[in-house]
Write a protein that holds these residues in place. Structure first.
Motif, PDB file in Angstrom:
ATOM      1  N   PRO A   1     -10.505 152.641   1.491  1.00 60.23           N
ATOM      2  CA  PRO A   1     -10.386 151.216   1.822  1.00 60.23           C
ATOM      3  C   PRO A   1      -9.348 151.016   2.917  1.00 60.23           C
ATOM      4  CG  PRO A   1      -9.316 151.679  -0.252  1.00 60.23           C
ATOM      5  CD  PRO A   1     -10.017 152.942   0.165  1.00 60.23           C
ATOM      6  N   ARG A   2      -9.620 150.069   3.770  1.00 59.95           N
ATOM      7  CA  ARG A   2      -8.666 149.751   4.825  1.00 59.95           C
ATOM      8  C   ARG A   2      -7.740 148.655   4.312  1.00 59.95           C
ATOM      9  NH1 ARG A   2     -10.651 151.318  10.231  1.00 59.95           N
ATOM     10  NH2 ARG A   2     -12.559 152.466   9.837  1.00 59.95           N
ATOM     11  N   ILE A   3      -6.490 148.809   4.601  1.00 63.12           N
ATOM     12  CA  ILE A   3      -5.496 147.840   4.148  1.00 63.12           C
ATOM     13  C   ILE A   3      -5.020 147.061   5.368  1.00 63.12           C
ATOM     14  CG2 ILE A   3      -3.247 147.519   3.077  1.00 63.12           C
ATOM     15  CD1 ILE A   3      -3.755 150.145   1.574  1.00 63.12           C
ATOM     16  N   ARG A   4      -5.223 145.768   5.313  1.00 65.13           N
ATOM     17  CA  ARG A   4      -4.781 144.920   6.414  1.00 65.13           C
ATOM     18  C   ARG A   4      -3.345 144.494   6.186  1.00 65.13           C
ATOM     19  NH1 ARG A   4      -9.504 140.529   6.598  1.00 65.13           N
ATOM     20  NH2 ARG A   4     -11.045 141.903   5.708  1.00 65.13           N
ATOM     21  N   GLN A   5      -2.688 144.170   7.313  1.00 65.51           N
ATOM     22  CA  GLN A   5      -1.341 143.632   7.194  1.00 65.51           C
ATOM     23  C   GLN A   5      -1.434 142.237   6.603  1.00 65.51           C
ATOM     24  OE1 GLN A   5       0.241 143.842  11.173  1.00 65.51           O
ATOM     25  NE2 GLN A   5       1.537 145.562  10.577  1.00 65.51           N
ATOM     26  N   PRO A   6      -0.485 141.866   5.765  1.00 65.37           N
ATOM     27  CA  PRO A   6      -0.517 140.506   5.206  1.00 65.37           C
ATOM     28  C   PRO A   6      -0.318 139.482   6.311  1.00 65.37           C
ATOM     29  CG  PRO A   6       1.511 141.620   4.606  1.00 65.37           C
ATOM     30  CD  PRO A   6       0.643 142.638   5.294  1.00 65.37           C
TER      31      PRO A   6
END
Length: 67
Positions: free
Chosen positions: A52-57
């Motif tokens: 899964p790709r984690i985006r910046q908040p």
């Protein structure tokens, strides 16, 4: 978990490959390095690991009012 026999076979294969590589000249080594670089670039563009790709908040742009 691989068996001891499987591990031994892979180690023998690695040993054979290293022996063959040691017998190559500089030109052949350069060709192998170039081929490996091409394969790695192609693989990086095609094969995803499925992670899964984690985006910046998103930044919190709401200003808290004290008045």
């Amino acid at each position: 978990m691989p068996s001891d026999e499987e591990i031994a076979r892979v180690r023998r294969l690695i040993g054979r490959v290293k022996t063959e590589l040691d017998g190559l000249g500089e030109n052949e080594h350069a060709q192998i390095r170039e081929a490996v670089a091409i394969v790695r670039r192609a693989r990086n563009g095609v094969v995803g690991l499925g992670l899964p790709r984690i985006r910046q908040p998103l930044p919190d742009v709401r200003v808290e009012r004290t008045a």
